[in-house]
Design a protein around this motif. Structure first.
Motif, PDB file in Angstrom:
ATOM      1  N   SER A 152      -1.320  -4.324   8.757  1.00  0.00           N
ATOM      2  CA  SER A 152      -0.656  -5.362   9.544  1.00  0.00           C
ATOM      3  C   SER A 152       0.837  -5.371   9.223  1.00  0.00           C
ATOM      4  O   SER A 152       1.239  -5.231   8.070  1.00  0.00           O
ATOM      5  CB  SER A 152      -1.251  -6.732   9.230  1.00  0.00           C
ATOM      6  OG  SER A 152      -0.492  -7.759   9.850  1.00  0.00           O
ATOM      7  N   MET A 153       1.654  -5.534  10.241  1.00  0.00           N
ATOM      8  CA  MET A 153       3.095  -5.507  10.034  1.00  0.00           C
ATOM      9  C   MET A 153       3.565  -6.673   9.171  1.00  0.00           C
ATOM     10  O   MET A 153       4.579  -6.581   8.493  1.00  0.00           O
ATOM     11  CB  MET A 153       3.821  -5.533  11.390  1.00  0.00           C
ATOM     12  CG  MET A 153       5.318  -5.349  11.264  1.00  0.00           C
ATOM     13  SD  MET A 153       6.150  -5.225  12.853  1.00  0.00           S
ATOM     14  CE  MET A 153       7.864  -5.245  12.308  1.00  0.00           C
ATOM     15  N   GLY A 154       2.830  -7.757   9.174  1.00  0.00           N
ATOM     16  CA  GLY A 154       3.234  -8.917   8.394  1.00  0.00           C
ATOM     17  C   GLY A 154       2.901  -8.839   6.922  1.00  0.00           C
ATOM     18  O   GLY A 154       3.226  -9.756   6.157  1.00  0.00           O
ATOM     19  N   THR A 155       2.265  -7.743   6.489  1.00  0.00           N
ATOM     20  CA  THR A 155       1.904  -7.600   5.077  1.00  0.00           C
ATOM     21  C   THR A 155       3.161  -7.522   4.223  1.00  0.00           C
ATOM     22  O   THR A 155       4.045  -6.700   4.472  1.00  0.00           O
ATOM     23  CB  THR A 155       1.053  -6.332   4.850  1.00  0.00           C
ATOM     24  OG1 THR A 155      -0.098  -6.392   5.690  1.00  0.00           O
ATOM     25  CG2 THR A 155       0.620  -6.228   3.403  1.00  0.00           C
ATOM     26  N   THR A 156       3.252  -8.383   3.228  1.00  0.00           N
ATOM     27  CA  THR A 156       4.433  -8.413   2.375  1.00  0.00           C
ATOM     28  C   THR A 156       4.392  -7.290   1.345  1.00  0.00           C
ATOM     29  O   THR A 156       3.330  -6.782   0.993  1.00  0.00           O
ATOM     30  CB  THR A 156       4.558  -9.757   1.650  1.00  0.00           C
ATOM     31  OG1 THR A 156       3.355 -10.004   0.904  1.00  0.00           O
ATOM     32  CG2 THR A 156       4.758 -10.882   2.651  1.00  0.00           C
ATOM     33  N   ASN A 157       5.561  -6.945   0.877  1.00  0.00           N
ATOM     34  CA  ASN A 157       5.693  -5.881  -0.106  1.00  0.00           C
ATOM     35  C   ASN A 157       5.537  -6.474  -1.504  1.00  0.00           C
ATOM     36  O   ASN A 157       6.389  -7.229  -1.963  1.00  0.00           O
ATOM     37  CB  ASN A 157       7.060  -5.205   0.049  1.00  0.00           C
ATOM     38  CG  ASN A 157       7.198  -3.978  -0.825  1.00  0.00           C
ATOM     39  OD1 ASN A 157       6.249  -3.575  -1.503  1.00  0.00           O
ATOM     40  ND2 ASN A 157       8.378  -3.381  -0.818  1.00  0.00           N
ATOM     41  N   ALA A 158       4.442  -6.118  -2.176  1.00  0.00           N
ATOM     42  CA  ALA A 158       4.162  -6.685  -3.500  1.00  0.00           C
ATOM     43  C   ALA A 158       4.787  -5.871  -4.629  1.00  0.00           C
ATOM     44  O   ALA A 158       4.701  -6.259  -5.799  1.00  0.00           O
ATOM     45  CB  ALA A 158       2.648  -6.766  -3.724  1.00  0.00           C
ATOM     46  N   LEU A 159       5.426  -4.751  -4.310  1.00  0.00           N
ATOM     47  CA  LEU A 159       6.037  -3.923  -5.351  1.00  0.00           C
ATOM     48  C   LEU A 159       7.234  -4.644  -5.948  1.00  0.00           C
ATOM     49  O   LEU A 159       8.094  -5.148  -5.237  1.00  0.00           O
ATOM     50  CB  LEU A 159       6.483  -2.587  -4.763  1.00  0.00           C
ATOM     51  CG  LEU A 159       5.360  -1.716  -4.151  1.00  0.00           C
ATOM     52  CD1 LEU A 159       5.954  -0.449  -3.545  1.00  0.00           C
ATOM     53  CD2 LEU A 159       4.343  -1.358  -5.222  1.00  0.00           C
ATOM     54  N   SER A 160       7.264  -4.698  -7.264  1.00  0.00           N
ATOM     55  CA  SER A 160       8.327  -5.439  -7.949  1.00  0.00           C
ATOM     56  C   SER A 160       9.699  -4.814  -7.737  1.00  0.00           C
ATOM     57  O   SER A 160      10.717  -5.497  -7.775  1.00  0.00           O
ATOM     58  CB  SER A 160       8.032  -5.509  -9.453  1.00  0.00           C
ATOM     59  OG  SER A 160       7.923  -4.201 -10.001  1.00  0.00           O
TER      60      SER A 160
END
Length: 248
Positions: free
Chosen positions: A162-170
């Motif tokens: 999904s395009m709305g998935t946030t980037n969890a990489l620090s």
């Protein structure tokens, strides 16, 4: 004052035959020079000396207004106020918003400029996936939750995201995960269940430039319900055929 003196003192001492020429003074219509001849002079003067009272001051800023400010950014605030018919404070506030990357005014202007830039791209080339995704991100008429991408992971498996998935990489610099995925791995982009951009099949239903058709993402959105119904019917026929084949 002069007429008053003549009428009150001098005229009264004249013989009656000489008073006639002055009779018009009493019957002549009185003119209010502050209103009749020059309009509301006091109000007009205030509106010219105080930019905040200009007639356009309470009108919403249009995209064309923002474009004019952007293109004439080298001019002074008073010059911009004269061009747009706005007050000095209004122009300063709007310029501040256009320079704020988190404001809706900035997002709208960027989307407009981006679209113009994309339209100048050769129609024989497919618009890159990254530009399509940026357009979806900044176009206020679109919701990123309606879009998804399909990409090849490290194992060459197709993964939908999904395009709305946030980037969890620090250490990620992008807020959305889709912008952290290498562009060459993106296979297609979907609006809900319909593919609107496909690298392999050279399909672009977002800008609609590549194949010369007029169908764009707005057309896709308007006709989506009808398309979805037809797609469901087609899928039912495929499943029925598969069941018929398996039962033989």
């Amino acid at each position: 004052m002069f007429l008053s003196i003549l009428r009150g003192k001098c005229v009264s001492t004249l013989p009656s035959r000489l008073r006639a020429p002055f009779a018009f003074v009493d019957n002549y219509p009185k003119i209010s020079y502050s209103t009749t001849l020059f309009g509301n002079y006091t109000g007009e003067k205030a509106s010219l000396s105080k930019p905040g009272t200009m007639s356009n001051n309470h009108i919403e800023w249009s995209l064309e207004d923002d474009r004019i400010l952007f293109q004439n950014g080298q001019k002074s605030i008073p010059e911009l106020a004269a061009i747009t018919g706005r007050g000095l404070r209004g122009v300063e506030t709007r310029l501040s918003a256009l320079n704020d990357s988190n404001s809706s005014a900035y997002a709208r202007l960027v989307a407009h400029n981006f679209k113009q830039r994309v339209e100048s791209v050769c129609k024989k080339k497919l618009i890159p996936a990254s530009e399509v995704l940026r357009h979806v991100q900044w176009d206020q008429s679109l919701s990123i939750s309606d879009f998804s991408i399909a990409y090849c992971d490290c194992n060459d498996d197709i993964v939908e995201l999904s395009m709305g998935t946030t980037n969890a990489l620090s250490d990620g610099s992008e807020n959305l995960l889709v912008f952290s995925i290498p562009e060459h791995r993106i296979s297609f982009i979907k609006y809900k269940q319909r593919i609107v951009w496909d690298k392999e099949n050279q399909v672009d239903l977002v800008f609609g430039f590549y194949d010369g058709t007029s169908e764009t993402i707005q057309d896709v959105i308007k006709s989506y319900e009808e398309w979805n119904k037809l797609n469901e019917v087609a899928e039912q026929r495929i499943r029925k055929r598969q069941n018929d084949v398996s039962s033989e």
